[in-house]
Design a protein around this motif. Structure first.
Motif, PDB file in Angstrom:
ATOM      1  N   SER A   1     -50.303  56.038  34.787  1.00  0.00           N
ATOM      2  CA  SER A   1     -50.980  55.481  36.054  1.00  0.00           C
ATOM      3  C   SER A   1     -50.136  54.385  36.586  1.00  0.00           C
ATOM      4  CB  SER A   1     -52.310  54.896  35.491  1.00  0.00           C
ATOM      5  OG  SER A   1     -52.855  54.006  36.451  1.00  0.00           O
ATOM      6  N   PHE A   2     -49.383  53.550  35.424  1.00  0.00           N
ATOM      7  CA  PHE A   2     -48.350  52.502  35.847  1.00  0.00           C
ATOM      8  C   PHE A   2     -47.162  53.202  36.690  1.00  0.00           C
ATOM      9  CE2 PHE A   2     -49.393  48.521  33.194  1.00  0.00           C
ATOM     10  CZ  PHE A   2     -50.840  48.778  33.332  1.00  0.00           C
ATOM     11  N   VAL A   3     -46.604  54.190  36.404  1.00  0.00           N
ATOM     12  CA  VAL A   3     -45.636  55.037  36.895  1.00  0.00           C
ATOM     13  C   VAL A   3     -45.967  55.368  38.354  1.00  0.00           C
ATOM     14  CG1 VAL A   3     -44.249  56.927  37.001  1.00  0.00           C
ATOM     15  CG2 VAL A   3     -44.517  55.751  34.828  1.00  0.00           C
ATOM     16  N   GLU A   4     -47.228  55.756  38.400  1.00  0.00           N
ATOM     17  CA  GLU A   4     -47.662  56.382  39.850  1.00  0.00           C
ATOM     18  C   GLU A   4     -47.832  55.228  40.636  1.00  0.00           C
ATOM     19  OE1 GLU A   4     -49.612  60.590  38.515  1.00  0.00           O
ATOM     20  OE2 GLU A   4     -50.903  59.093  39.225  1.00  0.00           O
ATOM     21  N   THR A   5     -48.233  54.101  40.202  1.00  0.00           N
ATOM     22  CA  THR A   5     -48.767  52.937  41.324  1.00  0.00           C
ATOM     23  C   THR A   5     -47.405  52.262  41.425  1.00  0.00           C
ATOM     24  OG1 THR A   5     -49.596  51.677  39.189  1.00  0.00           O
ATOM     25  CG2 THR A   5     -51.240  53.073  40.468  1.00  0.00           C
ATOM     26  N   GLY A   6     -46.557  52.359  40.919  1.00  0.00           N
ATOM     27  CA  GLY A   6     -45.204  51.190  40.764  1.00  0.00           C
ATOM     28  C   GLY A   6     -45.169  50.093  40.060  1.00  0.00           C
ATOM     29  N   ARG A   7     -46.349  49.976  38.888  1.00  0.00           N
ATOM     30  CA  ARG A   7     -46.306  48.709  38.122  1.00  0.00           C
ATOM     31  C   ARG A   7     -45.051  49.021  36.845  1.00  0.00           C
ATOM     32  NH1 ARG A   7     -52.344  47.377  36.635  1.00  0.00           N
ATOM     33  NH2 ARG A   7     -51.235  45.519  35.717  1.00  0.00           N
ATOM     34  N   SER A   8     -44.607  50.277  36.795  1.00  0.00           N
ATOM     35  CA  SER A   8     -43.854  50.730  35.793  1.00  0.00           C
ATOM     36  C   SER A   8     -42.458  51.318  36.387  1.00  0.00           C
ATOM     37  CB  SER A   8     -44.412  51.074  34.633  1.00  0.00           C
ATOM     38  OG  SER A   8     -43.391  51.573  33.583  1.00  0.00           O
ATOM     39  N   LYS A   9     -41.352  51.083  36.146  1.00  0.00           N
ATOM     40  CA  LYS A   9     -40.324  51.863  36.881  1.00  0.00           C
ATOM     41  C   LYS A   9     -39.929  52.964  35.722  1.00  0.00           C
ATOM     42  CE  LYS A   9     -35.614  51.466  38.793  1.00  0.00           C
ATOM     43  NZ  LYS A   9     -35.239  52.734  38.237  1.00  0.00           N
ATOM     44  N   PRO A  10     -40.118  54.039  35.919  1.00  0.00           N
ATOM     45  CA  PRO A  10     -39.767  55.112  34.760  1.00  0.00           C
ATOM     46  C   PRO A  10     -38.292  55.282  34.656  1.00  0.00           C
ATOM     47  CG  PRO A  10     -40.279  56.315  36.820  1.00  0.00           C
ATOM     48  CD  PRO A  10     -40.500  54.927  37.076  1.00  0.00           C
ATOM     49  N   SER A  11     -37.806  55.663  33.468  1.00  0.00           N
ATOM     50  CA  SER A  11     -36.473  56.002  33.074  1.00  0.00           C
ATOM     51  C   SER A  11     -36.310  57.209  33.576  1.00  0.00           C
ATOM     52  CB  SER A  11     -36.147  55.755  31.688  1.00  0.00           C
ATOM     53  OG  SER A  11     -36.837  56.956  30.974  1.00  0.00           O
ATOM     54  N   ARG A  12     -34.901  57.421  33.970  1.00  0.00           N
ATOM     55  CA  ARG A  12     -34.220  58.903  34.034  1.00  0.00           C
ATOM     56  C   ARG A  12     -34.934  59.879  33.331  1.00  0.00           C
ATOM     57  NH1 ARG A  12     -29.863  61.467  32.244  1.00  0.00           N
ATOM     58  NH2 ARG A  12     -28.697  62.819  33.658  1.00  0.00           N
ATOM     59  N   GLU A  13     -34.734  59.514  32.142  1.00  0.00           N
ATOM     60  CA  GLU A  13     -35.555  60.708  31.135  1.00  0.00           C
ATOM     61  C   GLU A  13     -36.826  60.990  31.434  1.00  0.00           C
ATOM     62  OE1 GLU A  13     -33.376  58.129  30.219  1.00  0.00           O
ATOM     63  OE2 GLU A  13     -31.645  59.247  29.860  1.00  0.00           O
ATOM     64  N   MET A  14     -37.554  59.830  31.690  1.00  0.00           N
ATOM     65  CA  MET A  14     -39.065  59.925  31.843  1.00  0.00           C
ATOM     66  C   MET A  14     -39.330  60.913  33.198  1.00  0.00           C
ATOM     67  SD  MET A  14     -42.239  59.750  31.065  1.00  0.00           S
ATOM     68  CE  MET A  14     -41.956  58.970  29.680  1.00  0.00           C
ATOM     69  N   VAL A  15     -38.518  60.467  34.257  1.00  0.00           N
ATOM     70  CA  VAL A  15     -38.699  61.404  35.473  1.00  0.00           C
ATOM     71  C   VAL A  15     -38.592  62.734  35.386  1.00  0.00           C
ATOM     72  CG1 VAL A  15     -37.761  61.654  37.781  1.00  0.00           C
ATOM     73  CG2 VAL A  15     -38.119  59.199  37.117  1.00  0.00           C
ATOM     74  N   LEU A  16     -37.470  62.993  34.464  1.00  0.00           N
ATOM     75  CA  LEU A  16     -37.275  64.492  34.262  1.00  0.00           C
ATOM     76  C   LEU A  16     -38.334  64.899  33.518  1.00  0.00           C
ATOM     77  CD1 LEU A  16     -33.306  64.207  33.536  1.00  0.00           C
ATOM     78  CD2 LEU A  16     -34.429  65.331  35.509  1.00  0.00           C
ATOM     79  N   ARG A  17     -38.865  64.282  32.356  1.00  0.00           N
ATOM     80  CA  ARG A  17     -39.991  64.905  31.368  1.00  0.00           C
ATOM     81  C   ARG A  17     -41.077  65.105  32.411  1.00  0.00           C
ATOM     82  NH1 ARG A  17     -40.885  60.918  26.739  1.00  0.00           N
ATOM     83  NH2 ARG A  17     -42.691  62.488  26.282  1.00  0.00           N
ATOM     84  N   LEU A  18     -41.475  64.075  33.119  1.00  0.00           N
ATOM     85  CA  LEU A  18     -42.735  64.703  34.267  1.00  0.00           C
ATOM     86  C   LEU A  18     -42.219  65.591  34.945  1.00  0.00           C
ATOM     87  CD1 LEU A  18     -43.319  60.693  34.808  1.00  0.00           C
ATOM     88  CD2 LEU A  18     -44.863  62.201  33.808  1.00  0.00           C
TER      89      LEU A  18
END
Length: 263
Positions: free
Chosen positions: A43-60
């Motif tokens: 939820s935080f990633v989608e709303t911009g409250r948390s900036k995902p790491s490169r690895e998290m972007v790729l995992r998602l």
């Protein structure tokens, strides 16, 4: 109006990821369980409250089955460099792929086979597709030749397809799934164009004994029946390779096989 690539990059990575999640019809909880993170983090990633790491972007992206082309866009939107190359099929780096494709197409003769890109433009073909291009309006044979337009356009192969309504319904259903999977505006435009040709179609109901829709083609007074198979490259790391589709046609009966071998 569909968003341009530049507009896509300007959108936050979280917003893009939410769009892919919704396109895959997954809840935040379902996605979180697949990626093994908390629902709160998604939820935080989608709303911009948390900036995902490169690895998290790729995992998602992996768990959302995002195409490689769009994974690069997600990385750019997140402030990272793309990791998937996009090479021209005719570049030196693609020599092995190009050689493999040509060998495969040649081995399939005398039966038709061709390779298309993401937008169904033919990039390689064998001699067998001559039965498809004979008598076709010259405008449809201008490069790049779009395989679906060539098949379903009223001035194309459609005039010689015996079960046109069934073939068109199957092709449109497949293309619609591809549009839903990729959200590609060019594919959406192609789908809208081809659907207009089907205004008066009345596809038949498949019988219990039917397992696949045959491709029935009239050629020089002979009625041919063929089955089609689709193949793609496994574990691609290049955008171009990941989007290549190999469509091969096989005779559905002995008479068709004998006729194609005689050409």
């Amino acid at each position: 109006m569909a968003a341009t690539v530049e507009e896509t990059f300007q959108r936050p990575v979280g917003e893009l990821l939410r769009g892919w999640r919704e396109r895959r019809r997954l809840s935040q909880l379902e996605l979180a369980n697949r990626v093994e993170v908390s629902t709160r983090h998604v939820s935080f990633v989608e709303t911009g409250r948390s900036k995902p790491s490169r690895e998290m972007v790729l995992r998602l992206a992996e768990h959302l089955d995002v195409p490689l082309r769009d994974r690069n866009q997600l990385l750019l939107a997140g402030g990272f460099a793309p990791i998937y190359s996009e090479s021209s099929l005719h570049s030196p780096a693609m020599l092995a792929v190009r050689t493999t494709l040509r060998r495969l197409l040649k081995a399939h003769e005398p039966y038709p086979a061709f390779v298309v890109d993401r937008w169904w433009n033919i990039v390689e073909a064998n001699a067998g597709i001559g039965i498809f291009t004979e008598g076709i309006d010259e405008q449809l044979l201008q490069a790049p030749i779009n395989a679906l337009r060539l098949t379903l356009h009223p001035d194309g192969l459609a005039r010689r397809i015996g079960n046109l309504a069934d073939v068109r319904a199957t092709a449109l259903a497949s293309l619609q799934r591809q549009v839903a999977s990729t959200a590609d505006p060019e594919l959406q435009d192609l789908y809208d164009e081809l659907r207009e040709y089907a205004a008066n179609d009345r596809p038949s109901q498949p019988g219990q004994a039917e397992v696949v829709v045959p491709f029935e083609l009239v050629h020089d007074g002979h009625r041919l029946s063929m089955l089609t198979m689709i193949a793609t490259f496994g574990t691609p790391l290049d955008v171009t390779v990941s989007e290549l589709i190999i469509e091969s046609f096989y005779p559905a009966d002995d008479a068709t096989a004998a006729y194609l071998r005689s050409l």
